[in-house]
Design an enzyme around this catalytic site. Structure first.
Site, PDB file in Angstrom:
ATOM      1  CG  PHE A 146      -1.794  -1.248   1.298  1.00  0.00           C
ATOM      2  CD1 PHE A 146      -2.920  -1.365   0.491  1.00  0.00           C
ATOM      3  CD2 PHE A 146      -1.468  -2.293   2.144  1.00  0.00           C
ATOM      4  CE1 PHE A 146      -3.711  -2.506   0.545  1.00  0.00           C
ATOM      5  CE2 PHE A 146      -2.252  -3.443   2.199  1.00  0.00           C
ATOM      6  CZ  PHE A 146      -3.375  -3.547   1.399  1.00  0.00           C
ATOM      7  NE  ARG A 148       0.533   7.839   0.614  1.00  0.00           N
ATOM      8  CZ  ARG A 148       0.639   8.807   1.514  1.00  0.00           C
ATOM      9  NH1 ARG A 148       0.002   9.940   1.346  1.00  0.00           N
ATOM     10  NH2 ARG A 148       1.396   8.672   2.586  1.00  0.00           N
ATOM     11  CG  ASN A 204      -4.880   0.607  -5.155  1.00  0.00           C
ATOM     12  OD1 ASN A 204      -4.607   1.173  -4.106  1.00  0.00           O
ATOM     13  ND2 ASN A 204      -3.953   0.175  -5.978  1.00  0.00           N
ATOM     14  N   GLY A 249      -9.025  17.261  -9.486  1.00  0.00           N
ATOM     15  CA  GLY A 249      -7.876  17.449 -10.370  1.00  0.00           C
ATOM     16  C   GLY A 249      -8.168  16.955 -11.764  1.00  0.00           C
ATOM     17  CB  CYS A 256      -1.736   1.663  -8.581  1.00  0.00           C
ATOM     18  SG  CYS A 256       0.031   1.426  -8.354  1.00  0.00           S
ATOM     19  CE  LYS A 259      -1.051  -2.506 -12.453  1.00  0.00           C
ATOM     20  NZ  LYS A 259      -1.010  -3.669 -11.606  1.00  0.00           N
ATOM     21  CE  LYS A 314       2.027   9.764  -6.163  1.00  0.00           C
ATOM     22  NZ  LYS A 314       1.589   9.082  -4.980  1.00  0.00           N
TER      23      LYS A 314
HETATM   24  C1  UGA Z   1      -1.799   4.170  -4.958  1.00  0.00           C
HETATM   25  C2  UGA Z   1      -2.320   3.942  -3.541  1.00  0.00           C
HETATM   26  O1  UGA Z   1      -2.527   5.196  -2.914  1.00  0.00           O
HETATM   27  C3  UGA Z   1      -1.336   3.091  -2.736  1.00  0.00           C
HETATM   28  O2  UGA Z   1      -1.898   2.810  -1.460  1.00  0.00           O
HETATM   29  C4  UGA Z   1      -1.091   1.794  -3.484  1.00  0.00           C
HETATM   30  O3  UGA Z   1      -0.189   0.958  -2.813  1.00  0.00           O
HETATM   31  C5  UGA Z   1      -0.535   2.126  -4.842  1.00  0.00           C
HETATM   32  O4  UGA Z   1      -1.493   2.914  -5.559  1.00  0.00           O
HETATM   33  C6  UGA Z   1      -0.286   0.819  -5.563  1.00  0.00           C
HETATM   34  O5  UGA Z   1      -1.229   0.082  -5.818  1.00  0.00           O
HETATM   35  O6  UGA Z   1       0.884   0.462  -5.781  1.00  0.00           O
HETATM   36  P1  UGA Z   1      -0.085   5.872  -6.097  1.00  0.00           P
HETATM   37  O7  UGA Z   1      -0.542   5.308  -7.404  1.00  0.00           O
HETATM   38  O8  UGA Z   1       1.360   6.049  -5.849  1.00  0.00           O
HETATM   39  O9  UGA Z   1      -0.629   4.987  -4.881  1.00  0.00           O
HETATM   40  O10 UGA Z   1      -0.714   7.311  -6.019  1.00  0.00           O
HETATM   41  P2  UGA Z   1      -1.832   8.071  -5.170  1.00  0.00           P
HETATM   42  O11 UGA Z   1      -1.176   9.033  -4.268  1.00  0.00           O
HETATM   43  O12 UGA Z   1      -2.789   7.128  -4.574  1.00  0.00           O
HETATM   44  O13 UGA Z   1      -2.547   8.898  -6.332  1.00  0.00           O
HETATM   45  C7  UGA Z   1      -3.181   8.232  -7.428  1.00  0.00           C
HETATM   46  C8  UGA Z   1      -3.751   9.251  -8.380  1.00  0.00           C
HETATM   47  O14 UGA Z   1      -4.881   9.914  -7.807  1.00  0.00           O
HETATM   48  C9  UGA Z   1      -2.786  10.373  -8.782  1.00  0.00           C
HETATM   49  O15 UGA Z   1      -2.920  10.655 -10.142  1.00  0.00           O
HETATM   50  C10 UGA Z   1      -3.230  11.544  -7.937  1.00  0.00           C
HETATM   51  O16 UGA Z   1      -2.903  12.814  -8.504  1.00  0.00           O
HETATM   52  C11 UGA Z   1      -4.714  11.332  -7.895  1.00  0.00           C
HETATM   53  N1  UGA Z   1      -5.351  11.963  -6.716  1.00  0.00           N
HETATM   54  C12 UGA Z   1      -5.131  11.485  -5.474  1.00  0.00           C
HETATM   55  C13 UGA Z   1      -6.193  13.054  -6.922  1.00  0.00           C
HETATM   56  O17 UGA Z   1      -6.416  13.518  -8.062  1.00  0.00           O
HETATM   57  N2  UGA Z   1      -6.786  13.611  -5.826  1.00  0.00           N
HETATM   58  C14 UGA Z   1      -6.587  13.151  -4.570  1.00  0.00           C
HETATM   59  O18 UGA Z   1      -7.182  13.711  -3.629  1.00  0.00           O
HETATM   60  C15 UGA Z   1      -5.733  12.073  -4.382  1.00  0.00           C
END
Ligand code: UGA
Length: 427
Positions: A146, A148, A204, A249, A256, A259, A314
């Site tokens: 989990f 990020r 996720n 956004g 992740c 997919k 991000k």
């Molecule tokens: C995500 C999960 O948060 C992790 O817990 C998980 O382990 C990981 O996938 C995985 O499966 O390996 P990650 O893909 O690194 O992590 O990124 P996030 O921080 O979760 O953001 C995902 C997307 O949502 C980004 O494009 C981000 O900009 C967007 N986002 C996130 C928003 O647009 N608004 C938000 O409030 C939060």
């Protein structure tokens, strides 16, 4: 096995927790760079120091294959990629290669932990393969990650929970793996393999649902004259909802969420279970960048140039996989717009994707030079501190579209900009 974002962070952090770790990858240049301490292949906050420290302590090493280390190991962790193929199905090639190598080289009983995100039921299938093909007793454990990107080290060492899916009552050395975290008070949830796999996809997809939901509300807020920041805050103050993952956004990206939501839909289809809500999350997100492009086209003509600030999916990562910014850039370029782009960390990877579709700049103000619209697509700190006067002097027209709600609105309005922000009606 695998030194991508998950494998390298996990291996390094397990060393940090006191274990002896060898990270294995077939990519020779990667392993050479890591072994010599000259190149960490990914940008991840805090990782480089942890690698160096643990190498120096003799707890972390790197190798090109498992043959030399597997028979001194109690546990093999599989952390290779599981991308989707052209038909949107999980590609098991890397996982299958790992399983085959373990079968060939294992001469002692082992635990094999699957950390890669794999469709529900995969760990049971892998167990069957080991039972049929190996002479050793190999126990397969599901231990989803989990992490990020950008916060992965912290997420590993200070997780909300650890999930361990195992069919064995006596897990033996597996319990030792997270002993240090459990001593620090981290909740370790023990369950069976299928449940552990499902927890990963459900988590996720649920987080992706929050993002897709607030983005739809942002569209409504935009046309009704609402304040999406206050809407998110107002919702998040309800503890049952919570503040996190309610930032509107350009849509969710990365390797992740896009997919995993699709994979969950496939799992439902495979088992005759309809998941209309999960399908809607994916659809809603896919529509998003197209809508953004439509809005951009209302602001500029094809003969005008556009600057895009931020290409990664991000902030805090150099990863551009499924990045909304990349999708937007590709779509605008296909429609004939000339683009000038900047990103503090993602340019090298973006060049492989966007090639000569756009012009790349190391300095963000140079990227904005002569453009009629500046699109802020990623929430990097550099963009939070944008100097509106300076930008105005570089640009041909003073138009800015903030897809992350990061710029200082007031100062841009003062500098004569027409400002558009996701979730707000533009003036
Ligand atoms: C995500 C999960 O948060 C992790 O817990 C998980 O382990 C990981 O996938 C995985 O499966 O390996 P990650 O893909 O690194 O992590 O990124 P996030 O921080 O979760 O953001 C995902 C997307 O949502 C980004 O494009 C981000 O900009 C967007 N986002 C996130 C928003 O647009 N608004 C938000 O409030 C939060």
């Amino acid at each position: 096995m695998g030194t991508g974002y998950v494998g390298l962070v996990s291996g390094t952090c397990f060393a940090e927790l006191g274990h002896d770790v060898v990270c294995v990858d077939k990519d020779k240049a990667k392993i050479d760079g890591l072994k010599l301490g000259t190149k960490v292949p990914i940008f991840e906050k805090g990782l480089e120091d942890l690698i160096k420290n643990n190498q120096a302590r003799g707890r972390l090493d790197f190798a090109l294959d498992i043959s030399g280390v597997i028979n001194e190991s109690d546990i093999v962790i599989v952390a290779v990629g599981t991308p989707l193929d052209a038909k949107g199905r999980t590609n098991f090639d890397y996982i299958n290669q790992c399983v085959s190598e373990i079968v060939v080289h294992a001469k002692r009983d082992l635990h094999v932990i699957i950390k890669s995100t794999v469709p529900v039921g995969t760990c049971d299938s892998i167990q069957k393969r080991f039972d049929q093909e190996s002479s050793c007793a190999i126990n397969v454990v599901s231990n989803p990650e989990f992490l990020r990107e950008g916060e992965a080290v912290q997420d590993f060492l200070l997780p909300d929970r650890v999930v361990i899916g195992s069919e064995l009552e006596n897990r033996g050395v597996i319990d030792e793996l997270y002993r240090e975290l459990s001593n620090r008070g981290v909740e370790i949830l023990y369950t069976n393999r299928v449940t552990a796999e499902l927890i990963k996809y459900a988590s996720n997809s649920f987080l992706a649902a929050k993002v897709a939901f607030i983005n739809e509300i942002a569209d409504l807020s935009e046309s009704l004259g609402g304040d999406i920041g206050d809407i998110s805050r107002g919702m998040g103050l309800d503890k049952r909802i919570g503040h996190k993952f309610l930032n509107a956004g350009p849509g969710f990206g990365g390797s992740c969420f896009p997919k995993d939501t699709k994979a969950l839909i496939n799992t439902g289809n495979d088992h005759g279970v309809e998941l209309p809500l999960v399908g809607a999350i994916s659809l809603s997100n896919e529509m998003r960048h197209k809508q953004i492009v439509k809005r951009i086209k209302k602001m500029v003509r094809v003969s005008e140039e556009i600057s895009v600030l931020g290409l990664t999916y991000k902030a805090g990562t150099d990863d551009i996989r499924c990045s909304p910014a990349i999708n937007i850039a590709r779509e605008l370029s296909a429609q004939g717009f000339k683009l000038r782009v900047h990103d503090p960390k993602g340019i090298a990877k973006a060049k492989k994707e966007l090639r000569n579709m756009v012009s790349y700049y190391d300095n963000l103000y140079d990227a904005a030079k002569g453009t009629s619209l500046c699109v802020v697509a990623t929430e990097w700190d550099d963009y939070k501190n944008l100097d509106s006067e300076k930008l105005a002097n570089y640009m041909k027209k003073r138009h800015i579209y903030d897809l992350r709600k990061v710029i200082n609105n007031e100062s841009f309005v003062k500098s004569g900009f027409k400002v558009m922000v996701v979730g707000y009606r533009s003036e």
